[in-house]
Scaffold this active site. Sequence first.
Site, mmCIF file in Angstrom:
data_model
loop_
_atom_site.group_PDB
_atom_site.id
_atom_site.type_symbol
_atom_site.label_atom_id
_atom_site.label_comp_id
_atom_site.label_asym_id
_atom_site.label_seq_id
_atom_site.Cartn_x
_atom_site.Cartn_y
_atom_site.Cartn_z
ATOM 1 N N SER A 142 0.831 -1.208 0.000
ATOM 2 C CA SER A 142 0.000 0.000 0.000
ATOM 3 C C SER A 142 0.867 1.261 0.000
ATOM 4 O O SER A 142 0.483 2.283 -0.569
ATOM 5 C CB SER A 142 -0.987 -0.002 1.170
ATOM 6 O OG SER A 142 -0.313 0.111 2.394
ATOM 7 N N ASN A 143 2.042 1.199 0.608
ATOM 8 C CA ASN A 143 2.951 2.356 0.519
ATOM 9 C C ASN A 143 3.487 2.520 -0.899
ATOM 10 O O ASN A 143 3.630 3.646 -1.381
ATOM 11 C CB ASN A 143 4.113 2.203 1.514
ATOM 12 C CG ASN A 143 3.707 2.651 2.905
ATOM 13 O OD1 ASN A 143 3.482 3.839 3.139
ATOM 14 N ND2 ASN A 143 3.572 1.706 3.812
ATOM 15 N N HIS A 147 8.739 3.427 8.823
ATOM 16 C CA HIS A 147 8.557 2.622 10.033
ATOM 17 C C HIS A 147 7.254 3.055 10.701
ATOM 18 O O HIS A 147 6.998 4.258 10.829
ATOM 19 C CB HIS A 147 9.748 2.833 10.970
ATOM 20 C CG HIS A 147 9.684 1.960 12.177
ATOM 21 N ND1 HIS A 147 10.017 0.624 12.153
ATOM 22 C CD2 HIS A 147 9.289 2.219 13.447
ATOM 23 C CE1 HIS A 147 9.853 0.101 13.352
ATOM 24 N NE2 HIS A 147 9.391 1.039 14.155
HETATM 25 C C1 GRF Z 1 3.928 -0.665 6.817
HETATM 26 O O1 GRF Z 1 3.284 -0.526 8.043
HETATM 27 C C2 GRF Z 1 5.379 -0.242 6.929
HETATM 28 O O2 GRF Z 1 5.590 0.790 7.851
HETATM 29 C C3 GRF Z 1 6.037 -1.484 7.424
HETATM 30 O O3 GRF Z 1 5.353 -2.537 6.774
HETATM 31 C C4 GRF Z 1 4.042 -2.122 6.398
HETATM 32 C C5 GRF Z 1 3.956 -2.338 4.920
HETATM 33 O O4 GRF Z 1 2.721 -2.093 4.387
HETATM 34 N N1 GRF Z 1 7.463 -1.423 7.246
HETATM 35 P P1 GRF Z 1 2.494 -2.072 2.808
HETATM 36 O O5 GRF Z 1 3.108 -3.338 2.227
HETATM 37 O O6 GRF Z 1 3.151 -0.836 2.260
HETATM 38 O O7 GRF Z 1 1.007 -2.049 2.659
#
Ligand code: GRF
Length: 216
Positions: A18-19, A114
């Site tokens: 999702s990021n 993070h």
């Molecule tokens: C996020 O909470 C990030 O901070 C952590 O892992 C999660 C990844 O989420 N390192 P996504 O794969 O980006 O949805």
Amino acid sequence: MGTPKKKKVAVLVSGGGSNLQALIHAVNKQMIPVKLGLVLSNKPGVYALKRAERFGIPTAVIDHTGFSSNEDFSLAILKRLQAAEVDLLCLAGFMRILAPCVPEAYPNRILNIHPALLPAFGGKGMYGLRVHKAVLDSGAKYSGATVHLVTAEPDKGPIVCQGLVRVEDDDTPESLARRVLEVEHRIYPVALKTLAEETLEIQGLRTRIILKEDER
Ligand code: GRF
């Protein structure tokens, strides 16, 4: 003067992405002057790879289980990044700790996100719901998200930006994680923009975003 060449970015993922999606959105809306040149996963078949394919971004899988040491795995990653000629790296839900050879090859050019307010609740073993459980157990009234530069020590590099989330009395690790994730999606593009535009001044652990003339 011509327009400067866009920096090429690789996004390293291990899961849902999702990021990654937030970064794709910001790049497509021309909010960040970069080209997303590679999405690399250490796990085959994860949804992040599908997101990349949907937007025509080249993908690669380097499965950590095929290597006898983290150094060899990290070297294979480094070779792939160098072959793709990337300038910047974003770790976005990448669940491996890279050996020092990678941050050494890209000093101050790797970002990680993070899901807590570093320097608290970070380091080895602090990932996923464990982070949010530790925040709740500590009694902290605020949590949030941090984007920082990656150095050889996990979660210890200079902080680029943070976003706050209030801890509610009835929060569970899951409910807190959901609200923190929304903040992650907002701050990651902001942090990448500073590296892309070379507007980040770094002094020790302190960083400062230099406003461009038209932003003052
Ligand atoms: C996020 O909470 C990030 O901070 C952590 O892992 C999660 C990844 O989420 N390192 P996504 O794969 O980006 O949805």
